[in-house]
Design a protein around this motif. Structure first.
Motif, short mmCIF file in Angstrom:
data_model
loop_
_atom_site.label_atom_id
_atom_site.label_comp_id
_atom_site.label_asym_id
_atom_site.label_seq_id
_atom_site.Cartn_x
_atom_site.Cartn_y
_atom_site.Cartn_z
N MET A 96 -45.14 -11.60 -38.00
CA MET A 96 -45.99 -12.62 -37.37
C MET A 96 -45.16 -13.74 -36.76
N LEU A 97 -44.17 -14.22 -37.51
CA LEU A 97 -43.32 -15.30 -37.01
C LEU A 97 -42.59 -14.88 -35.74
N PHE A 98 -42.08 -13.65 -35.74
CA PHE A 98 -41.35 -13.16 -34.58
C PHE A 98 -42.24 -13.16 -33.34
N PHE A 99 -43.47 -12.66 -33.49
CA PHE A 99 -44.36 -12.58 -32.33
C PHE A 99 -44.94 -13.94 -31.96
N MET A 100 -44.98 -14.87 -32.92
CA MET A 100 -45.34 -16.24 -32.56
C MET A 100 -44.30 -16.81 -31.60
N GLY A 101 -43.05 -16.47 -31.83
CA GLY A 101 -42.00 -16.89 -30.90
C GLY A 101 -42.08 -16.17 -29.57
N VAL A 102 -42.35 -14.84 -29.62
CA VAL A 102 -42.45 -14.04 -28.39
C VAL A 102 -43.56 -14.58 -27.49
N PHE A 103 -44.70 -14.94 -28.10
CA PHE A 103 -45.84 -15.43 -27.32
C PHE A 103 -45.82 -16.95 -27.15
N LYS A 104 -44.65 -17.55 -27.43
CA LYS A 104 -44.40 -18.96 -27.14
C LYS A 104 -45.40 -19.90 -27.82
N ASP A 266 -29.99 -33.91 -30.22
CA ASP A 266 -30.02 -32.57 -29.64
C ASP A 266 -31.47 -32.15 -29.42
N ARG A 267 -31.69 -31.03 -28.71
CA ARG A 267 -33.04 -30.49 -28.51
C ARG A 267 -33.07 -29.03 -28.93
N HIS A 268 -33.98 -28.70 -29.83
CA HIS A 268 -34.06 -27.32 -30.31
C HIS A 268 -34.97 -26.48 -29.41
N HIS A 269 -34.86 -25.16 -29.56
CA HIS A 269 -35.72 -24.21 -28.84
C HIS A 269 -36.69 -23.61 -29.86
N SER A 270 -37.92 -24.11 -29.84
CA SER A 270 -38.86 -23.77 -30.90
C SER A 270 -39.21 -22.29 -30.95
N ASN A 271 -39.41 -21.65 -29.79
CA ASN A 271 -39.79 -20.24 -29.79
C ASN A 271 -38.64 -19.35 -30.28
#
Length: 551
Positions: A96-104, A266-271
């Motif tokens: 679920m976490l992985f696809f939460m990132g995939v779907f931004k 700094d700025r992180h990349h949330s997805n």
């Protein structure tokens, strides 16, 4: 690497990673024990998940591993479904976490109200504190219940069997943790405390429970990966828990990234971070670990220790693996009372009591209600219920606020118009105020002020009832309506039909382009007539004059 990497920066990363590893060693074991599994599973998680999160995550400073936020959820899952159930739940949560990132969906943290976050965080802290009373006092309890109330019922019957050696170790450990942290803020105090307590137990043969006496010998290497045995029945049983683990992991890891950004600029990349968290959780349980996420305290320590890049996180994982290989025989000497003391201090730090107190005593009543509801449901029922109810309640209260600020007022007669401090209608400062226009006798002018959505749609139906005689033309001003939903459009259509049945012509004024597009798509523009949708009040009044002359 594009910014340049040197031996000096590598040296900084090695120092930072080693420092964090020393702190993470007792915490990983303590969180694992508190979650209801053996201590080595916490170490496996910190090594495997920590390595993946550092290598592929969206923050260059993030440190991953087992955290206090997961303790409550994991303990409950293990009691209900066993460790095999936890493995499947965590595996599903990783997907679920992985696809939460995939779907931004990386901005998910923005949709969690702050009172909800503080409520469940403080609730988790209280439950962690409660769960550590057994080991802190050395109570002879074979199996602890998951529910907060049941735990204290059990404690009330067992406090006569306190192990005063364990209690003394726990109290001294807390005192040392607090004292050393203030006197020597750059020294990893937990590792000093567990070394001193382990030596005391070993040298003086104190009759207290240790890691070795409860769990036996610890492995010195990682186990071989193994795929969990899935079954449809098991997946169905643990699926709600998997959702909880995924949401909590997402919230905690992104909060940690936000904290790191605030400390470093700094700025992180949330997805990207969510995809890494998902991958880390999948591989963690494949290697015999538990659920993992970003650890705020360890990430902050990593930054303070001078970390420059994700290499520091990689060093932290490798150092933990080395500690397992070299010191597994010493680790078993650590008393559980000391680990309980460390977790009690962690619980106090994560409780955010000052924020809890500020919202409870100084915020608006709605925020206080959401905070307390989330807190008590988290403590007395479970985290899942607390978070879901908190978000739902916050949403309902937000809708109520929007209803309260959205009004439908008679601007022609200033009935219900808001007044300023001098009891003058506020619209007097408005160049387009209806009071500055000439309105014919048979024309009524009302205005919607605010979003026109399902919460206020019903008000429009009662407007004609307020007018003694149905007017020939009814002008509805919508210049301050930023959006309209399907319910609002349906109410507008019903109001148009009501006007027609009373022989009244409806004219809209100040409709924005977005709302016009919605009207066009649903056919309302054609029904009311394009000429009756005007851009401003002057055009609407002009249209009303023409209609009256024509009649």
């Amino acid at each position: 690497m594009r910014e340049g990497y040197s031996l000096a920066k590598l040296s900084s990363d090695i120092v930072a990673g080693s420092t964090v590893a020393i702190i993470a060693l007792p915490l990983a074991m303590a969180f694992a024990i508190a979650s209801g599994v053996s201590p080595e599973k916490g170490l496996f998680t910190a090594v495997v998940a920590g390595l993946i999160i550092s290598l592929f995550g969206g923050s260059r400073y993030q440190i991953g591993g087992p955290t206090g936020a997961f303790v409550v959820v994991l303990y409950a899952v293990i009691l209900k479904h066993g460790y095999d159930g936890l493995v499947i739940a965590t595996f599903l949560a990783g997907i679920m976490l992985f696809f939460m990132g995939v779907f931004k969906l990386g901005n998910i943290i923005k949709y969690i109200p702050y009172p909800v976050t503080v409520g469940f965080t403080t609730g988790i802290a209280l439950i962690i504190f409660s769960s550590q009373i057994k080991d802190f006092f050395g109570l002879p309890i074979a199996k602890m219940p998951a529910e907060f109330v049941d735990q204290w019922k059990l404690y009330s019957t067992e406090f006569l069997h306190v192990n005063y050696y364990a209690l003394a170790i726990g109290v001294i450990s807390i005192a040392l943790l607090l004292k050393l942290r203030h006197r020597f803020p750059h020294i990893p105090t937990p590792i000093i405390v567990i070394i001193l307590s382990a030596l005391a137990v070993y040298l003086f043969k104190l009759p207290v429970e240790t890691i070795g006496s409860k769990f036996g010998a610890l492995p010195s290497t990682l186990p071989y990966p193994s795929i969990p045995a899935f079954s449809l029945e098991k997946v169905r049983a643990v699926f709600p828990d998997a959702i909880t683990i995924a949401l909590l992991g997402a919230i905690e890891s992104l909060l940690s990234c936000v904290v790191a950004d605030g400390m470093t600029g700094d700025r992180h990349h949330s997805n990207k971070e969510l995809m890494a968290q998902g991958t880390a959780n999948i591989f963690s349980v494949l290697f015999g670990g538990i659920a993992a996420t970003g650890a705020i305290a360890r990430t902050a320590t990593n930054i303070k220790a001078g970390a420059y890049s994700p290499i520091a996180g990689v060093i932290h994982s490798l150092m933990l693996l080395i500690f397992m290989f070299l010191f597994s025989k010493f680790i078993v000497l650590i008393p559980l009372a000391t680990l309980a003391a460390i977790l009690i201090v962690v619980a106090w730090n994560m409780s955010e009591f000052h924020h809890f107190k500020a919202i409870a005593l100084k915020s608006e009543r709605n925020d206080t209600v959401v905070l307390l509801m989330t807190f008590f449901l988290t403590v007395l029922i479970d985290l899942n219920t607390g978070v879901q109810t908190g978000i739902m309640l916050a949403g309902l209260l937000f809708i109520k606020r929007m209803i309260d600020v959205t009004g439908i007022v008679d601007t022609k007669n200033t009935i219900g118009m808001p007044l300023d401090e001098d009891d003058e209608p506020i619209e007097m400062d408005d160049v387009n105020a209806i009071s500055k226009k000439i309105v014919p006798k048979d024309v009524e002018v009302y205005e919607i002020d605010g979003p026109f959505f399902f919460g206020v749609a019903d008000r429009l139906k009662n407007v004609l009832g307020e007018v003694s005689n149905p007017p020939k033309v009814f002008i509805l001003r919508m210049r301050h309506v930023p959006m309209i939903d399907a319910t609002g459009l349906h109410a507008l259509e019903e109001f148009f039909d009501l006007c027609q049945s009373n022989g009244t012509i409806l004219v809209l004024s100040g409709v924005n382009e977005h709302i016009k597009l919605k009207m066009r798509r649903l056919g309302f523009e054609k029904k009311i007539g394009l000429e009756n949708i005007t851009d401003n009040i002057d055009m609407a009044l002009s249209r009303a004059h023409r209609l009256l002359i024509k009649e």
